[in-house]
Design an enzyme around this catalytic site. Structure first.
Site, PDB file in Angstrom:
ATOM      1  N   SER A  22       0.846  -1.202   0.000  1.00 17.98           N
ATOM      2  CA  SER A  22       0.000   0.000   0.000  1.00 17.98           C
ATOM      3  C   SER A  22       0.879   1.249   0.000  1.00 17.98           C
ATOM      4  CB  SER A  22      -0.860  -0.011   1.261  1.00 17.98           C
ATOM      5  OG  SER A  22      -1.465   1.247   1.453  1.00 17.98           O
ATOM      6  N   TYR A  64      -1.488  -0.967  10.681  1.00 19.27           N
ATOM      7  CA  TYR A  64      -1.794  -1.571   9.368  1.00 19.27           C
ATOM      8  C   TYR A  64      -0.649  -1.310   8.384  1.00 19.27           C
ATOM      9  CZ  TYR A  64      -3.619  -1.747   4.612  1.00 19.27           C
ATOM     10  OH  TYR A  64      -3.769  -1.990   3.265  1.00 19.27           O
ATOM     11  N   LYS A  85       2.380  -3.829   6.390  1.00 18.30           N
ATOM     12  CA  LYS A  85       2.750  -3.844   4.958  1.00 18.30           C
ATOM     13  C   LYS A  85       4.259  -3.647   4.820  1.00 18.30           C
ATOM     14  CE  LYS A  85      -1.352  -4.425   3.235  1.00 18.30           C
ATOM     15  NZ  LYS A  85      -1.695  -5.749   2.721  1.00 18.30           N
TER      16      LYS A  85
END
Ligand code: NAD
Ligand code: UD1
Length: 338
Positions: free
Chosen positions: A124, A148, A152
């Site tokens: 992302s 989050y 990644k």
């Protein structure tokens, strides 16, 4: 090629499977339906003349995963499965570290046990954090600002080390900017649980009468109209980039991060007006304070995707809004309504 797609019943996964099948790749969807529905698989099957296989499985179950690999013998994996809500990750970080990081380790172990050495991973643009400069290229420093985003980043680092340990391994981490839109048929699309966090699904739900009005988070940013600017990318373009990445794996060695965006930034008001045009409806809205953690502007330098994958985005903001509206109008309650 035989491609195993984790999280293939989800928003981006379902669109990618349709594109993989249209390019004659053989696919197996693996999903635990935590954030999706078997109905999505049924519709992918309908769009692809029934050539889809799917298996309900959890990527954290390495033993089961290994058996699935042994049976299907994939040439490559596209790894979408994981949790993706920024706010939830801040409130429950261990859930995200367990699901995303342990899930990735489990998957790589099952690949190792079965001699599968090629993977495309859903990363992302959130790995960049607050931009030092725009457009963002892959050399920009990485400093994700929430759990989050950190998952990644850590998975990218893991993939880098996994590849460094064996010269036959290849991993492409696709750093998505803001995926929106839906398949042109209106049969598959984004189906968020509860109140949408993201802009396009929220606008769609206002247009269809499920939400009263859009709150625009901030109108005092240093952007052309004061509202936040993002690089929205049509999910069908994104899906085609995954097919290009799978095809590129055979000629790439080692770890490669690649931005997936259009390179064009649009503000919240630009999107709102484009959606009004696409739907013929007025989107009620009000300005509200900035959302914590938001940046003023973020958009990609998509040059590397062109060089490495031979891919570039083809679909513009109007197509993104038209397809989102088409999906929302046909499926006001998402897959649950069928
Ligand atoms: P999604 O939630 O629609 O799809 C993820 C799929 O993975 C779901 O079908 C879910 O049921 C499945 N899944 C979750 N945990 C699993 C597990 N343990 N075992 C098996 N299946 C599991 O999300 P999406 O929008 O399609 O995103 C796909 C990937 O792309 C995610 O990794 C996400 O973090 C990443 N990504 C998404 C966006 C976005 O805006 N949608 C942006 C950047 C990156
Ligand atoms: C968010 C996540 C990001 C994730 C991405 C895609 C945060 C801080 N960031 O990014 O990590 O990768 O989604 O899933 O959550 N907006 C409104 N009103 C709304 C919703 C959004 O004004 O109801 C604005 C936002 O302030 C922003 C723009 O619309 O300017 C886009 O927001 P969103 O769709 O949530 O994407 P990001 O914030 O870029």
């Amino acid at each position: 090629m035989k491609v195993l797609v984790t999280g293939g019943a989800g928003f981006i996964g379902s669109h990618t499977v349709v594109e993989l099948l249209s390019e004659q790749h053989e696919t197996l969807i693996l999903d635990n339906y935590r954030n999706s529905s078997p109905e999505a698989v049924r519709r992918v099957r309908e769009l692809s003349n029934g050539r889809v296989t799917a298996q309900e499985a959890d990527i954290l179950d390495t033993q089961n995963l290994s058996c699935i690999f042994a049976e299907f013998q994939p040439d490559a994996v596209i790894h979408f499965a994981g949790l993706k809500a920024v706010g939830e990750s801040t409130m429950n970080p261990l859930l995200y570290y367990r699901q995303n990081i342990e899930g990735a380790i489990s998957l790589l172990e099952a690949m190792d046990r079965n001699g599968c050495s090629d993977i495309v991973f859903s990363s992302s643009a959130t790995v960049y954090g607050e931009p030092d400069y725009l457009p963002l290229d892959e050399a920009h420093p990485l400093r994700p600002a929430n759990p989050y985003g950190k998952t990644k980043y850590f998975i990218e680092e893991m993939l880098r080390d996994w590849c460094a340990a064996d010269k036959h391994k290849s991993a492409i981490a696709l750093r998505y900017f803001n995926p929106v839109g839906a398949h042109a048929s209106g049969r598959i699309g984004e189906d968020p649980n509860g109140i949408p966090n993201n802009l396009m699904p929220f606008i769609s739900q206002v247009a269809v009468g499920k939400r009263e009005r859009l709150k625009i988070f901030g109108n005092d940013y240093d952007t052309h109209d004061g509202t936040g600017v993002r690089d929205y990318i049509h999910v069908v373009d994104l899906a085609r980039a995954h097919v290009a990445a799978v095809n590129a794996l055979v000629r790439i060695d080692g770890f490669e991060p690649v931005n997936l965006g259009t390179g064009q930034g649009y503000s919240v008001l630009d999107v709102l007006h484009a959606f009004e045009k696409a739907s013929g409806r007025t989107i009620a809205h009000a300005f509200a304070p900035r959302r914590p953690g938001d940046v003023a502007a973020s958009y990609a330098d998509p040059t590397r995707a062109r060089q490495l994958l031979g891919w570039k985005a083809e679909l513009g903001l109007d197509e993104m809004c038209i397809s989102s509206w088409n999906w929302q109008r046909q499926n006001p309650d998402g897959y649950a309504g069928s």
